[in-house]
Structures are given as C-alpha cells and as structure tokens.
Design a protein around this motif. Sequence first.
Motif, PDB file in Angstrom:
ATOM      1  N   THR A 186       0.844  -1.194   0.000  1.00 36.08           N
ATOM      2  CA  THR A 186       0.000   0.000   0.000  1.00 36.08           C
ATOM      3  C   THR A 186       0.881   1.246   0.000  1.00 36.08           C
ATOM      4  O   THR A 186       0.662   2.199  -0.764  1.00 36.08           O
ATOM      5  N   SER A 188       3.979   1.481  -1.015  1.00 40.80           N
ATOM      6  CA  SER A 188       4.649   1.610  -2.317  1.00 40.80           C
ATOM      7  C   SER A 188       3.712   2.283  -3.329  1.00 40.80           C
ATOM      8  O   SER A 188       4.116   3.165  -4.080  1.00 40.80           O
ATOM      9  N   HIS A 189       2.466   1.870  -3.295  1.00 39.39           N
ATOM     10  CA  HIS A 189       1.488   2.437  -4.227  1.00 39.39           C
ATOM     11  C   HIS A 189       1.247   3.917  -3.920  1.00 39.39           C
ATOM     12  O   HIS A 189       1.306   4.770  -4.798  1.00 39.39           O
ATOM     13  N   ASP A 190       1.016   4.201  -2.637  1.00 38.94           N
ATOM     14  CA  ASP A 190       0.671   5.576  -2.254  1.00 38.94           C
ATOM     15  C   ASP A 190       1.825   6.541  -2.510  1.00 38.94           C
ATOM     16  O   ASP A 190       1.634   7.648  -2.974  1.00 38.94           O
ATOM     17  N   ARG A 192       4.257   6.055  -4.579  1.00 41.96           N
ATOM     18  CA  ARG A 192       4.801   5.868  -5.945  1.00 41.96           C
ATOM     19  C   ARG A 192       6.264   5.454  -5.913  1.00 41.96           C
ATOM     20  O   ARG A 192       7.078   5.923  -6.708  1.00 41.96           O
ATOM     21  N   PHE A 218      -3.263  -4.244  -5.753  1.00 44.42           N
ATOM     22  CA  PHE A 218      -2.257  -3.197  -5.599  1.00 44.42           C
ATOM     23  C   PHE A 218      -1.748  -2.834  -6.987  1.00 44.42           C
ATOM     24  O   PHE A 218      -1.176  -3.685  -7.658  1.00 44.42           O
ATOM     25  N   ALA A 219      -1.967  -1.597  -7.383  1.00 44.34           N
ATOM     26  CA  ALA A 219      -1.393  -1.183  -8.663  1.00 44.34           C
ATOM     27  C   ALA A 219      -0.013  -0.619  -8.350  1.00 44.34           C
ATOM     28  O   ALA A 219       0.153   0.582  -8.116  1.00 44.34           O
ATOM     29  N   LEU A 220       0.989  -1.508  -8.291  1.00 47.71           N
ATOM     30  CA  LEU A 220       2.332  -1.058  -7.910  1.00 47.71           C
ATOM     31  C   LEU A 220       2.909  -0.162  -9.003  1.00 47.71           C
ATOM     32  O   LEU A 220       2.643  -0.365 -10.183  1.00 47.71           O
ATOM     33  N   PRO A 221       3.701   0.814  -8.609  1.00 48.74           N
ATOM     34  CA  PRO A 221       4.224   1.755  -9.594  1.00 48.74           C
ATOM     35  C   PRO A 221       5.130   1.058 -10.614  1.00 48.74           C
ATOM     36  O   PRO A 221       5.745   0.039 -10.290  1.00 48.74           O
ATOM     37  N   SER A 224       8.334  -1.709 -10.662  1.00 48.02           N
ATOM     38  CA  SER A 224       8.247  -2.752  -9.640  1.00 48.02           C
ATOM     39  C   SER A 224       8.437  -4.099 -10.314  1.00 48.02           C
ATOM     40  O   SER A 224       8.105  -4.272 -11.488  1.00 48.02           O
TER      41      SER A 224
END
Lengths: 376, 493
Positions: A186, A188-190, A192, A218-221, A224
């Motif tokens: 979370t 990492s996503h928030d 970026r 999770f839409a990882l940046p 990743s």
Amino acid sequence: MTARAREMEADLVRFISGAGWEEARARGAEAAFSDLAIRTFRIQCDAIPEYGAYARHVGRWPGRSGDWREIPPVPSSAFKDHGLSAAPAPPAVTFETSGTTITRPGRVQLQSTRLYETSLLKSFARHILPDGARLKIIIFGPTRAESPRSSLWFMADRVAARFCDAPSWIVEHGEPRWERADAELTRSHDERVPVLLLGTTLLLHAYVERCDRKGHRFALPPGSRAMDTGGAKGARVELRRDDMAASVQRVLGIPPTHFVNEYGMAEMGSQFYEDTLLAGHERRPARSGFVIPPWVRTRVLDPETMLDLPEGRPGLLVHYDLANLDVPLAIQTEDVGAVAGNRLTLEGRLPEAERRGCSLPFEQFLERERGPDVPR
Amino acid sequence: MTQGLFDAFYLPPDVERQAETSVQRFGPPHDAIELRLATVTPASIDTWVEAIRSARAERLARRPAAEIHRVLERVAQRFLDPQSPVRRNAIAWLARSGRFSTPMIERALTDTFGPLSAGGVSRWVASELGSAAALDRPTPDRKGIPRQAFGPEWMLQIYAGNVPGLPVWPFYSALAMKSALFAKASSQEPVLPPLLARTIAEEDQDLGACIAVAWWKGGTIELDRAAVRRAPAVLAFGGENSTTSIARETRPEAKVVIHGSKVSVAYVSRASLTRAGLGSLAARSAFDVALYDQQGCLSPHAFYVERGGDVGPAAFASALGGALESLRDGLPRREPEASQAARVQLYRAQAHFEEATGSRGTQVLASSEGTDWTLVYEDGARFEPTPSYRTVRVHAVDGVEEVEAALAPAARFIEAIGLEAKGRERTALAAALAAMGVPRIAPLGALQSPSLVGTHGGVHRLLPFLRWTTVETGPRSAGHRRDRPKGKARRSR
C-alpha cells in the motif's frame, strides 16, 4: 584455507567477475573454463577426502591435460551423510539442502562466501536489476538470522544489503505476516515508490491467492518487479507458470515482463534466471528458459546410458559450477531439462500424488521423517 | 486392433446419450492415444449417481446374488481366455497406454481374473459372509442365527494407476454385494475400468445399468467433494494428499476404506540359504522385484538376509543380480520416464559414493546396460524405499531383532514381508514379523499374488462395507448372551 586454495579462489573470483555473458564470448573462454575447473577439481580431491575417494573409485583422476567433462559429478544426495566440504570446523556458513527425493537434507559448509557472493550478485544484478534501479525490497521469507541454514535467505540478505533499500521480511517465527505485505505494498502504491518482491513461488502464490480471496488489488508503480524461486515443489496443486504470472499482474500490477523465475540449489554457488526483464531492458524479445552463467556448464545426459545428449534433447542435468570451491564443483542432480546454447529449460515434474498410487513414494516417507522442507 | 480413440469412461446407455464428451491426448507425444472422456461437473456426478442408484433399486437389489456372481465369473473368463476379443482388446489398449510391457500386462490379467473365474466370486463371498445366500435373505450363520448382509446402495471407488489389475477386485466387490458402483479411474491407467464396465454390460444389461466410470483430475476439489460427500461407501487408493482430503469429505456414517502408500520387504533365513536352493530362491526374489516394475505396494524394496547360512548374503545378492539380469528379457520392463530414470541414476551414484567412502561394505551391482536393475548390498539393516523400477537393497543381518529395530519406525508403511524360511523357524520368524503389525507375510515368489479371500492392508474386501440384519428368535437363541443365567457375571481370569 591453504595458500593454494586462496590463490584458486582469487583466480575464480577474477574469472567470474570478468566473464562476459554473450554466448560467443563464453565459448571463447572455454579453455579458461576448463583449466580453472580442472585445477579446482584437483584441489577438491585433496581437500575433500570423500570426494577424492569417490573420484578414484569411479576411475576419474584426470591427468594434466584433462577435459572438464572428465570431472566426476558428485550425486547431490551425497551431501546428506558426508562431510563433503573443504571447510574446517566451524565453517563460515552452513546451508541445508532441501534433500533430493531419495535422501534427507544435507549440509553445504563454506569456509568463505566470497565466490558465492561474487556469483550471486553478478547474476542478480544482470537479470533482476539490468536498469541499475535501486529498489525497496520486500522479502517473502524470513530474515537470515531466523533461517541461518537457508542459502536462499542468505542470498536475499546479500542482495538486500548490496542493492536495495529498506528491506522488509514477511515471514516471522515461521509464520507469514501477510498484513505486513499489505502495508508495504500500500505504501509503495501511495508513495509511488517501486518495489522488488523476492521469495518462493509457494509463498508468493499463497499471498496473491489470499489477495484474490479478499479482493485486494495493488497497482504497484512502474519499475516494480518480482523474483520467485522453487517452483511448485511441495504444492498440493499444480501451478502453471502462465497462471502464476497472470495472478501477479492482476493482484500486484507487476507485468509478466517484470516477473522473473530463478532456479538454484543449495549445493551450487550459482543460480539461473529467466531473461524476461533483461530482454525488455535490451528491447528484444525474451528467450525461453534460464540463462546459464558463463562460469557454469550444464551437461544433459541420457538418463539410461549417461552419455551426453545432442543439444535440445531433454535429459538428466549435471552442473559444473566455478562458484563451488569448498564443495565439489560438479553436481549430478535428479532434475530433467534441456540445454540449447546458454539456455536451460527445465522439464516440469508430474504431480506425484496420483501417479504412484498405493506404492509409497519416498518423498512422502522422508517428509514425514524430517518435517516440512527448508527452502534451499 | 486398436484405433487411435479410446472411450475412457462408461455410463449406462440412457445417461451416456446425454453426456458431453471431449477428447484428450494421453501418453508420450510420439505415441499418444486419444481418450474420449465424459465431461464431469458436480451436476453430472449427481445425475449419474442418481441413475445408478435407481437402476440398482429396480434391477439389482432383489436379484439372487448367485446369479450376479455367475455373470461376474463369466466376465472374468472372457478376460482370461487367450482367444477372447475382450482379452486381446484389453492387452492392446493397456500396452498402448504405455505403463507396462505386454508380457507384464498378460500376467496381470491372468493373475487378477484367475481367482474370479469358475466359481471364484461365490467362493470369495462365501469365505467372508458364510454364504452368498446371506445377501438375499436371512440365512443361518455358523451359530445358526439367521443374518442378512446388505451392501451399500452405491459405492465410490477411486483407483490408483500403479499396478494394471488394481481396479478389478474392488470393482467386483461392489457388484458382488449388490451395490451400484461409481468408479473414478486413475489418470495413469484410464483403460481397464471402462473396458471392464463395458464387458459386464455386454454380459448383463441390468448390471451394466448400475455402473458409472469417469475420470477427472485428482485434487479437483469441487468434483472430489461432489462425489465423496454423497457416497455411503468409499474405497480409495492413493497418496497421502489425495486420501486425506477424501477422508475429510466423507459422510460421518459412510463406510470408508482407504489404502495409502506402502511398500514391501523380504526376509531370508540362514537355514534357507543353501547351495542347491540358491538359484530358485534368487529367481523367485527377482520375480517379486520385477513384476509391475516394482510399482506396487507388494513390491519388495529391501531384502534382509541372515548371515551364517551355507551361502552368505553376498552370494545371495549376486545370485539375485543374475536373476534380475535374466528378467530383462524374461519379463521386460517398460522404459521409465526421464525423471524416474534420473532418480535411479542418482540413487546409483549415491550408492557408488557409499561404496567408495562408507563403512558398511556397500557394493553396487547393476544391469549391463541402462537403468534396468540396480542392487545395493550392504552390512546391517536399515529401511528406506528405493526409486523403484527394479532398484533393490540387500542387507546382511544377524537376525530378526536387527530387522525389527530397523523397520519399527516405518512399520506402518509396510504392506507385506516376503519370508523365506521353513518349519518351526518360519513359524517363529513369522510371529516376530507379525508382531510389528505388518498385514501380510507370504512366501517369496508369491509376494505379488495376494489371495482374493485374504485381506488388503489388513482389512477384508467385502466385510467393511456390509450392514447386517440379525433375526433373533428370543432369549433361547443358541449362543446368545442372554442365554446366560442372570445375576453377577462371573469373572474369568
């Protein structure tokens, strides 16, 4: 370490550090490879008495002008009962092998991890971090302190220390702490900030399955990536690579181009990686299979005759690894695969549950005796 | 004789018409056969079970058992008769499905169907139930009390594919006790169960209406569950993972027998190690190892051989090696898959390693070519299963105590012990080995020929699934507990 061994180690480190990955260059270095392998073999015959005895027993005691193919591979199962190591007690590290299907776990004892680290860092950097990215790492496994006998978590520890930031470990006291992964991903996503996920296929699979059940996404940046190892060994269901890659993309937003499988074993200092990520970096299509590092040779033998098979034909795998100095460099496995150029393709094993029927598969017998597998 | 497409399922004709099917390739790429399979869903399982249940109620439950048994005996005869198209077809398809050589398959059919022919089914039922008539009406038992046996309404059977004839006796057991049968074939051996079902249906439509044979991938949880949850009786073979999940899903009142994974071993006493007898002993031992390429739970993995006989354990080992070598042609092996052969090679390399470095006097004997057979000789008893495909250990031992100690931790994994000994010595050794809880002790050479009227895994083949109705005739009924005078029960010490 004797002066002779110290000198050998320096030569091997130099060779590995300087080795070029291009196939043609690796072929050009054939004579150098053979020379180093034979010298290593001679040292190992002296320093590891059991190995020396075995080599003599099977009649392989190469003269000066030997070919590396003449070096007798030690069965990977021999690490079980035998002190197959040149390391004096106490060794710098002891890795436990997961055991072959025919034996209990064994031990790999190293006096020095210098070669091991040289090999693993060079391969890892090339196949996982070809863009030189410095990423935050999330290890789907325990810390080295918690699992000091695992070569895999040793590797994760080295990689984290050398190449990555802010490592976090998902397994603690033998239990996966999934909420920790949730929080890290979370963040990492928030924020970026791209991340590197590293772990066993089974743990990663268990995690994405759990996310699927809970509806977590999770839409990882971009940037990743994930490295998994170990395949579906020990899984109750068959895991298909495509399905696994699809779930990783669906749940984590890591595309298949950034999902890299690794093949390794505690008995070997070197590992093999898929080149999916590297290929993307080099803007070319990925080639199938694992890349054989230039300081490793893999022979494919007909499992009936033990003679070399032509390129591309699947057979029993024997590895010759110049990153192995304290333990024999030539290892006979029970793995089946094929080699073409510097590519290794592993042949999947059939799930055993049904095939053996009422006859006791010894994996099961051993599993009951030794408890669950230690990954590498 | 065999074309490329095999119907690897069987459903009663009315149901079959509605079933959806698909075709799958099976076997090695260069010599694959195509299997037509019925598409299995939880709903289709329900439909099929319903069909065989109602057929059983209408066409089987009230039929005289003896008549059913005669049908089954005639079917067995068709699988035995060398001229019969049924036998020839079975051999051809089993050979094409690739697990075993033709001589091995012929042997399996003969050994499996032999005891079931010519009155064999009724003798079997009578041996367990007292008489076959007990399945039709209350029939006086040995004490004269009338009792009637009822088989379950239907039975779910899940087969393993390691030995070619394995499904046959279970298949017969269900029908012999007037139960409908829902059988799940093994993915390794999808041939014999549907062939058997079709032959039974040809011989007798009413029996054929009570059978369904399907296949789905083991571990497909929703399908396993759909079948297991409804079943009043389950007989399953397989590895630990599959059988544990089966056991979890069964109905609490269901009659369940599960045969997990096991291996066998052998014991040879010093008195039976004579010069004159060595050839025959080695030949019989090699036969037990070689049959079914050591895939069965009755295949020996280790021979414990007493020191101090006329010929020593090492001489036995070399005679056994010679006998295994001659079976390369006599009872040919099917070439194992690469991964299996790779294990045998690793096992051999490990044994050579022990030969070079160990302290147990290890010696490796192996086939002149390939992985055809491997024998590892060493001093002292220990137990560890081998990778099969004719890979065996011979241990020189001082006596049975040594073997008991080595086997004790693994005793529950041992199905049978082949025992070579005579007279009083045999009685004593058998008693010692039986005390470990091993279900079967048999002469060498007959290890792989269990008796139909015996047990499997220590349990009978019919009795565990039967429910009994006893017709009591009152307090005076002979032998009954209530005959005893009232008052304090006498203690006997």
